[in-house]
Motif scaffolding. Structure first.
Motif, PDB file in Angstrom:
ATOM      1  N   SER A 251       1.031   6.251  -1.864  1.00 51.59           N
ATOM      2  CA  SER A 251       0.042   5.438  -1.150  1.00 51.59           C
ATOM      3  C   SER A 251      -1.080   5.005  -2.092  1.00 51.59           C
ATOM      4  N   VAL A 252      -1.512   3.760  -1.945  1.00 53.03           N
ATOM      5  CA  VAL A 252      -2.645   3.249  -2.713  1.00 53.03           C
ATOM      6  C   VAL A 252      -3.588   2.478  -1.796  1.00 53.03           C
ATOM      7  N   CYS A 253      -4.832   2.363  -2.247  1.00 54.52           N
ATOM      8  CA  CYS A 253      -5.769   1.418  -1.667  1.00 54.52           C
ATOM      9  C   CYS A 253      -5.962   0.284  -2.661  1.00 54.52           C
ATOM     10  N   LEU A 254      -6.333  -0.864  -2.160  1.00 60.40           N
ATOM     11  CA  LEU A 254      -6.529  -2.052  -2.981  1.00 60.40           C
ATOM     12  C   LEU A 254      -7.926  -2.599  -2.732  1.00 60.40           C
ATOM     13  N   ILE A 255      -8.638  -2.882  -3.811  1.00 59.37           N
ATOM     14  CA  ILE A 255     -10.008  -3.369  -3.707  1.00 59.37           C
ATOM     15  C   ILE A 255     -10.071  -4.775  -4.297  1.00 59.37           C
ATOM     16  N   CYS A 256     -10.562  -5.707  -3.501  1.00 60.60           N
ATOM     17  CA  CYS A 256     -10.763  -7.084  -3.951  1.00 60.60           C
ATOM     18  C   CYS A 256     -12.148  -7.527  -3.482  1.00 60.60           C
TER      19      CYS A 256
ATOM     20  N   THR B  61       0.819  -1.210   0.000  1.00 66.73           N
ATOM     21  CA  THR B  61       0.000   0.000   0.000  1.00 66.73           C
ATOM     22  C   THR B  61       0.852   1.260   0.000  1.00 66.73           C
ATOM     23  N   HIS B  62       2.095   1.147   0.509  1.00 59.01           N
ATOM     24  CA  HIS B  62       3.055   2.259   0.459  1.00 59.01           C
ATOM     25  C   HIS B  62       4.412   1.740   0.912  1.00 59.01           C
ATOM     26  N   GLY B  63       5.409   2.625   0.901  1.00 55.51           N
ATOM     27  CA  GLY B  63       6.776   2.166   1.092  1.00 55.51           C
ATOM     28  C   GLY B  63       7.385   2.385   2.458  1.00 55.51           C
ATOM     29  N   HIS B  64       6.616   2.759   3.467  1.00 56.47           N
ATOM     30  CA  HIS B  64       7.195   2.983   4.789  1.00 56.47           C
ATOM     31  C   HIS B  64       7.725   1.682   5.385  1.00 56.47           C
ATOM     32  N   PHE B  65       8.779   1.810   6.188  1.00 61.16           N
ATOM     33  CA  PHE B  65       9.539   0.635   6.642  1.00 61.16           C
ATOM     34  C   PHE B  65       8.683  -0.400   7.342  1.00 61.16           C
ATOM     35  N   ASP B  66       7.659   0.039   8.075  1.00 61.87           N
ATOM     36  CA  ASP B  66       6.862  -0.911   8.852  1.00 61.87           C
ATOM     37  C   ASP B  66       5.898  -1.715   7.979  1.00 61.87           C
ATOM     38  N   HIS B  67       5.855  -1.401   6.687  1.00 65.91           N
ATOM     39  CA  HIS B  67       4.999  -2.143   5.757  1.00 65.91           C
ATOM     40  C   HIS B  67       5.797  -2.944   4.737  1.00 65.91           C
TER      41      HIS B  67
ATOM     42  N   THR C  16      -6.835  -0.197   2.970  1.00 67.71           N
ATOM     43  CA  THR C  16      -6.578   1.243   2.903  1.00 67.71           C
ATOM     44  C   THR C  16      -5.174   1.653   3.328  1.00 67.71           C
ATOM     45  N   GLY C  17      -4.316   0.697   3.693  1.00 68.40           N
ATOM     46  CA  GLY C  17      -2.981   1.088   4.136  1.00 68.40           C
ATOM     47  C   GLY C  17      -3.071   2.080   5.286  1.00 68.40           C
ATOM     48  N   ASP C  18      -2.269   3.138   5.212  1.00 69.21           N
ATOM     49  CA  ASP C  18      -2.301   4.161   6.265  1.00 69.21           C
ATOM     50  C   ASP C  18      -3.048   5.412   5.820  1.00 69.21           C
TER      51      ASP C  18
END
Length: 205
Positions: A128-133, A55-61, A139-141
């Motif tokens: 940042s992105v959201c993903l729909i399935c 969902t994004h590139g922050h270290f905790d993800h 929604t990530g952060d």
């Protein structure tokens, strides 16, 4: 479709394993840490990981991306705005694994029999992105239960965040909402009770 939530790392980021129970194909969303926990879950349930979606590139993800990608052979995807930029307070640079790819707004990524629609939602980070399935919205952060992601880290933009929240809230219908931290919710609950969602929909953005 089965969704397993694995809170990982010191910040307890939610790693999601989304599985088609008929085929046992799955996608791993935001493997932020504790690669052994994630890989053990895949092995114990005989799952075949077809994609790693960020969902994004922050270290905790992203902390366990390399290990999970190497073990499973799955392709890793991230928005290009978060690939190679200085992430968060750590000063680290996230780089895609060798077979990694970028995705952008409107793309649809297939993970075996599963399909994920990509929705660009900058603000917490540029990419940042959201993903729909199906009826699930990851929604990530960007949106949390009762809150939203911080925008005071490098690359953060509160005005962009509010525009992204507005766009999410304008999605038709309702979704099960799976955020990057804390408990799950529904989109309709957040439309009604989340201050940031109500503010975003107020017409100021």
């Amino acid at each position: 479709m089965l969704i397993k939530t694995l809170p990982v790392g010191q910040l307890e980021a939610n790693c999601y394993v989304v599985t088609d129970e008929k085929t046992l194909d799955c996608a791993v969303i935001d493997p932020g840490d504790e690669s052994n926990t994630i890989l053990d879950y895949l092995e114990d349930n005989k799952l075949s990981c077809k994609a790693i979606l960020l969902t994004h590139g922050h270290f905790d993800h992203v902390g366990a991306v390399q290990a999970v990608a190497e073990e499973t052979g799955a392709t890793t995807y991230i928005h290009p705005a978060d690939e190679g930029y200085r992430v968060g307070m750590s000063g680290m640079m996230f780089r895609l694994p060798e077979n990694g790819k970028t995705y952008s707004d409107g793309d649809v990524i297939k993970a075996g029999s599963l399909e994920f629609a990509v929705m660009s939602t900058p603000g917490h980070s540029p990419g940042s992105v959201c993903l729909i399935c199906e009826d699930a919205l990851f929604t990530g952060d960007t949106i949390f239960r009762g809150s939203c992601g911080r925008t005071d880290l490098p690359g953060g933009d509160m005005a962009a965040e509010m525009r992204s929240i507005k766009r999410i809230c304008e999605l038709p219908g309702d979704y099960e909402l799976y955020p990057g931290h804390m408990d799950a919710s529904t989109l309709e609950r957040e439309r009604r009770f989340n201050h940031y969602c109500r503010e975003a929909m107020s017409g100021r953005y």
